[in-house]
Design a protein around this motif. Structure first.
Motif, PDB file in Angstrom:
ATOM      1  N   GLY A 163      -5.897  -0.562   2.891  1.00 16.01           N
ATOM      2  CA  GLY A 163      -5.889  -1.587   1.852  1.00 16.01           C
ATOM      3  C   GLY A 163      -7.014  -1.405   0.866  1.00 16.01           C
ATOM      4  N   ASN A 164      -7.002  -2.236  -0.188  1.00 10.65           N
ATOM      5  CA  ASN A 164      -8.023  -2.213  -1.234  1.00 10.65           C
ATOM      6  C   ASN A 164      -8.713  -3.566  -1.336  1.00 10.65           C
ATOM      7  N   ARG A 204     -17.542  -1.884   5.645  1.00 13.10           N
ATOM      8  CA  ARG A 204     -16.763  -1.613   6.853  1.00 13.10           C
ATOM      9  C   ARG A 204     -16.066  -2.884   7.326  1.00 13.10           C
ATOM     10  N   VAL A 205     -14.988  -2.680   8.067  1.00  9.93           N
ATOM     11  CA  VAL A 205     -14.231  -3.786   8.650  1.00  9.93           C
ATOM     12  C   VAL A 205     -14.173  -3.579  10.160  1.00  9.93           C
ATOM     13  N   ASP A 257      -8.578   3.996   7.959  1.00  8.60           N
ATOM     14  CA  ASP A 257      -8.925   3.901   9.376  1.00  8.60           C
ATOM     15  C   ASP A 257      -9.560   5.206   9.844  1.00  8.60           C
ATOM     16  N   ALA A 258      -9.769   5.337  11.164  1.00 11.67           N
ATOM     17  CA  ALA A 258     -10.463   6.502  11.706  1.00 11.67           C
ATOM     18  C   ALA A 258      -9.708   7.798  11.467  1.00 11.67           C
ATOM     19  N   ASP A 288      -3.856  -5.406  -4.528  1.00  9.68           N
ATOM     20  CA  ASP A 288      -2.842  -4.389  -4.249  1.00  9.68           C
ATOM     21  C   ASP A 288      -3.240  -3.062  -4.890  1.00  9.68           C
ATOM     22  N   VAL A 289      -2.367  -2.062  -4.807  1.00  5.31           N
ATOM     23  CA  VAL A 289      -2.706  -0.727  -5.284  1.00  5.31           C
ATOM     24  C   VAL A 289      -2.884  -0.689  -6.806  1.00  5.31           C
ATOM     25  N   THR A 290      -2.353  -1.678  -7.513  1.00  7.23           N
ATOM     26  CA  THR A 290      -2.539  -1.740  -8.964  1.00  7.23           C
ATOM     27  C   THR A 290      -3.793  -2.496  -9.360  1.00  7.23           C
ATOM     28  N   GLY A 291      -4.464  -3.109  -8.388  1.00  8.37           N
ATOM     29  CA  GLY A 291      -5.649  -3.906  -8.662  1.00  8.37           C
ATOM     30  C   GLY A 291      -5.368  -5.374  -8.859  1.00  8.37           C
ATOM     31  N   ALA A 292      -4.108  -5.799  -8.691  1.00  6.09           N
ATOM     32  CA  ALA A 292      -3.751  -7.206  -8.853  1.00  6.09           C
ATOM     33  C   ALA A 292      -4.281  -8.026  -7.684  1.00  6.09           C
TER      34      ALA A 292
END
Length: 250
Positions: free
Chosen positions: A222-223, A160-161, A215-216, A64-68
Motif C-alpha cells: 500500500g501507499n 515501518r508497520v 512486505d519482507a 491509492d496508487v494514483t495518490g487519491a
C-alpha cells in the motif's frame, strides 16, 4: 633679654628663604593612559559540536496508487536525542555578523500509533539523521551574538508497520531521504578569545511525501502520504580559527 629675642627673630627671618631654596623640586607625574575597551571579534572559520533534543510530528494518510485520499491513519510524535557537529564561517561588519554554516547530526527520533483504519497495524516513524545548510545574520553585543538563520534541510527517515498482536514487522519503506527548508534562531556567548557556547532552535519544514510499503518479500502492500515537521533544540560549543577573538579599542 629683649635684645636676645629680637636677634633670634631676625635670624629666623633671614634663614627661612634659604631653607625654602634648599627644598627638592616637586617631581613630574605622567598622566595615566587612556582606558582600553575590549571588543570581541566574531570573524573567522569555526568548527564545533552540538547536542540536544528533537521532535517530529507525523501524520499518515492511506492513499491509492494514483495518490487519491482513502482515509486517515492518525498522527504521532517521534521524539528523541541528537548529537552532531557544525562547521562555518562568519565575518563581522560593525555590530552586524554574517555567516554560512553546514551541520550534520545523528538522531534517534522515534514514535508510533495504532492505525485508525487498520487496528491490527502499528505505524512507526524514525529519523536517524539530519543535515542543515544555512545562512546567518546576527547582531553582536560585544561577546554576545544574537542571530537568525535559514536554508535547506535534509532528513534520513524510516517508516515501518508492525503487526499489533505479534509485534512482527509487516511492511517497510526502507531508508528514505527527504529535503525541505529550515528556519532558526540562536544566542552565542564568547567566553574566551577563540571559544563560544550557545543555544539554538530550528524548525524544519519537510512537507508531505507519498511512500510505498512492501512486505519482507518485496510485495506491494500500500501507499501512505506522510506529512512531517521537525523541531530541534541544541546546545553548542564552537572553536574559531584565525586571529585574536578579542581586539583592543582606545
Amino acid at each position: 633679654m629683649k635684645k636676645v629675642f629680637l636677634s633670634t627673630v631676625a635670624l629666623i627671618a633671614f634663614a627661612a628663604p634659604a631653607a625654602a631654596a634648599d627644598l627638592a623640586a616637586r617631581p613630574y607625574t605622567k598622566a595615566p593612559p587612556a582606558p582600553v575597551a575590549v571588543v570581541y571579534d566574531w570573524s573567522g572559520f569555526y568548527i564545533g559540536a552540538n547536542g540536544g533534543w528533537g521532535t517530529s510530528r507525523k501524520c499518515w494518510d492511506f492513499v491509492d496508487v494514483t495518490g487519491a485520499f482513502i482515509g486517515a491513519e492518525g498522527c504521532h510524535d517521534a521524539d528523541g536525542g541528537t548529537v552532531g557537529g557544525q562547521i562555518g564561517y562568519r565575518w563581522q561588519a560593525g555590530t552586524w555578523v554574517f555567516g554560512v554554516e553546514g551541520q550534520g547530526n545523528w538522531a534517534d527520533f522515534q514514535g508510533s500509533n495504532v492505525s485508525l483504519l487498520f487496528p491490527a497495524a502499528r505505524n512507526e516513524s524514525r529519523i536517524d539523521a539530519f543535515g542543515l545548510i544555512t545562512g546567518q545574520i546576527g547582531y553582536a553585543a560585544n561577546n554576545v551574538l544574537f542571530y537568525v538563520k535559514g536554508g535547506a534541510a535534509v532528513t534520513a527517515d524510516r517508516f515501518r508497520v508492525f503487526d499489533v498482536p505479534t509485534g512482527v514487522l509487516a511492511a517497510t519503506t526502507g531508508d528514505d531521504t527527504r529535503w525541505g527548508a529550515v528556519v532558526g534562531a540562536g544566542i552565542e556567548f564568547g567566553f574566551a578569545p577563540n571559544w563560544s557556547v550557545g543555544v539554538e532552535y530550528n524548525h524544519l519544514f519537510m512537507q508531505d511525501r507519498t511512500h510505498t510499503f512492501v512486505d519482507a518479500t518485496g510485495a506491494f502492500l500500500g501507499n501512505d502520504r506522510i506529512t512531517q515537521d521537525v523541531d530541534i533544540v541544541t546546545a553548542r560549543i564552537n572553536y574559531r580559527f584565525g586571529g585574536p577573538g578579542i581586539a583592543a579599542r582606545y
